[in-house]
Design a protein around this motif. Structure first.
Motif, short mmCIF file in Angstrom:
data_model
loop_
_atom_site.label_atom_id
_atom_site.label_comp_id
_atom_site.label_asym_id
_atom_site.label_seq_id
_atom_site.Cartn_x
_atom_site.Cartn_y
_atom_site.Cartn_z
N VAL A 1 0.81 -1.22 0.00
CA VAL A 1 0.00 0.00 0.00
C VAL A 1 0.84 1.27 0.00
O VAL A 1 0.35 2.34 -0.32
N GLN A 2 2.12 1.15 0.35
CA GLN A 2 2.95 2.35 0.41
C GLN A 2 4.41 1.95 0.24
O GLN A 2 4.85 0.92 0.77
N GLU A 3 5.16 2.76 -0.50
CA GLU A 3 6.56 2.45 -0.73
C GLU A 3 7.34 3.75 -0.86
O GLU A 3 6.90 4.70 -1.51
N SER A 4 8.50 3.80 -0.21
CA SER A 4 9.36 4.96 -0.31
C SER A 4 10.81 4.52 -0.18
O SER A 4 11.10 3.41 0.28
N GLY A 5 11.72 5.40 -0.56
CA GLY A 5 13.13 5.07 -0.46
C GLY A 5 13.95 5.97 -1.35
O GLY A 5 13.43 6.62 -2.26
N ARG A 6 15.24 6.00 -1.10
CA ARG A 6 16.12 6.81 -1.92
C ARG A 6 17.57 6.49 -1.58
O ARG A 6 17.87 5.83 -0.59
N LEU A 7 18.45 6.97 -2.42
CA LEU A 7 19.87 6.88 -2.18
C LEU A 7 20.35 8.23 -1.67
O LEU A 7 20.25 9.24 -2.38
N ILE A 8 20.81 8.26 -0.43
CA ILE A 8 21.35 9.48 0.14
C ILE A 8 22.85 9.50 -0.16
O ILE A 8 23.58 8.61 0.29
#
Length: 311
Positions: free
Chosen positions: A22-29
């Motif tokens: 239902v929800q997805e997030s993320g990133r490369l810092i």
């Protein structure tokens, strides 16, 4: 979806047959960490405990492919969706929620050697510690270690799941929180004397670790069909002595205690959530008599099955 699912399989292989995403997030810092957070509808009958895992991976291809990962599986959070606005919000902040449900969250953080080596204190006369070897990727053997979720770690995870930062401030916040998770995970690993586990010859073999992981899966699949250690060792093709020793060192509990704990947790679910009778649950879990089941249940929960039903 099985009533009792292995959290270990979730955090190693991903929730292939789990609830709806239902929800997805993320990133490369940059110069920090790559992370992802995936939220799923909590599957019916979910009984697995919240847990985390530290995975250390060294490859023959060189430092560029080495990595250290932290993975966490946490249930009991809430998710709500505003059907009209077609957006997601935190359940505790919603005033007019048309749909609200419990979730299971899978968080993953991946650190590269470049990021980790900055934390290592230069050594002159003192010998390198296990933490030094891991953070500089000089420890020669890949391994996985379960990380129990203490209160301080839960607070960090709660912050990552429910913060209000965005853009640059979010990068700063996530970077700070993931370093705290790394600190607590490494502290837990050293506190449990993981060096003894890593040094154990047969556990240094990935194939043998896989067999022990498979043994855990087999136990969960036989919640209602008690299986002996001899039968279990045959199913995973491993010597009984190695299986018992390896299981205790990898999961921090004996095969019998793990199996009994899972059976009783499933019994609580069947009694309290499904409304089954004591007789039905006793038979489903393979007990020869109701009295044997009641004794085991009280030893685990402090209550007789009938007392749980009255609550």
């Amino acid at each position: 979806m099985q009533p009792v699912l292995s959290t270990f399989k979730w955090i190693t292989e991903g929730p292939e047959m789990a609830g709806l995403l239902v929800q997805e997030s993320g990133r490369l810092i940059p110069e920090s960490v790559q992370y992802s957070i995936r939220r799923y509808v909590k599957p019916q009958g979910w009984m697995a405990e919240d847990t985390g895992m530290l995975q250390y991976q060294v490859t023959k291809n060189g430092a560029g492919d080495n990595k250290l990962e932290l993975r966490f599986c946490v249930s009991g959070n809430m998710y709500c969706r505003d059907a009209q606005a077609k957006c997601a919000c935190k359940a505790h902040q919603s005033t007019n929620c048309n749909e609200k449900f419990e979730t299971v969250d899978l968080l993953q953080f991946s650190f590269t050697p470049t990021v980790l080596t900055q934390f290592v204190k230069p050594r002159t006369t003192e010998p390198a510690t296990l933490a030094d070897d891991v953070l500089t990727f000089t420890h020669a053997v890949s391994f996985s270690q379960l990380v129990p979720l203490c209160n301080r770690m839960r607070l960090v995870l709660e912050g990552l799941l429910n913060h209000n930062y965005s853009d640059t401030l979010e990068n700063i916040f996530v970077n700070a929180q993931t370093q705290m998770l790394l600190l607590y995970s490494m502290d837990c690993m050293l506190g449990e004397k993981e060096i003894d586990i890593i040094a154990c010859k047969f556990l240094a073999n990935e194939a043998d670790r896989d067999k022990i992981q498979k043994a855990r899966e087999v136990l969960l699949e036989h919640i209602g069909e008690p299986i002996t250690i001899k039968e279990l060792s045959r199913k995973v093709a491993m010597n009984e002595c190695y299986l018992k020793k390896g299981f205790k060192e990898m999961f921090g509990t004996t095969i019998f205690d793990f199996y009994q704990n899972q059976r009783m947790e499933h019994a609580k679910y069947l009694l309290y959530e499904k409304g089954l009778s004591v007789t039905e649950v006793s038979m489903m879990l393979g007990y020869s008599s109701i009295s044997h089941f009641s004794t085991a249940f009280k030893k685990h929960t402090g209550l007789k099955p009938c007392e749980l039903l009255l609550r």
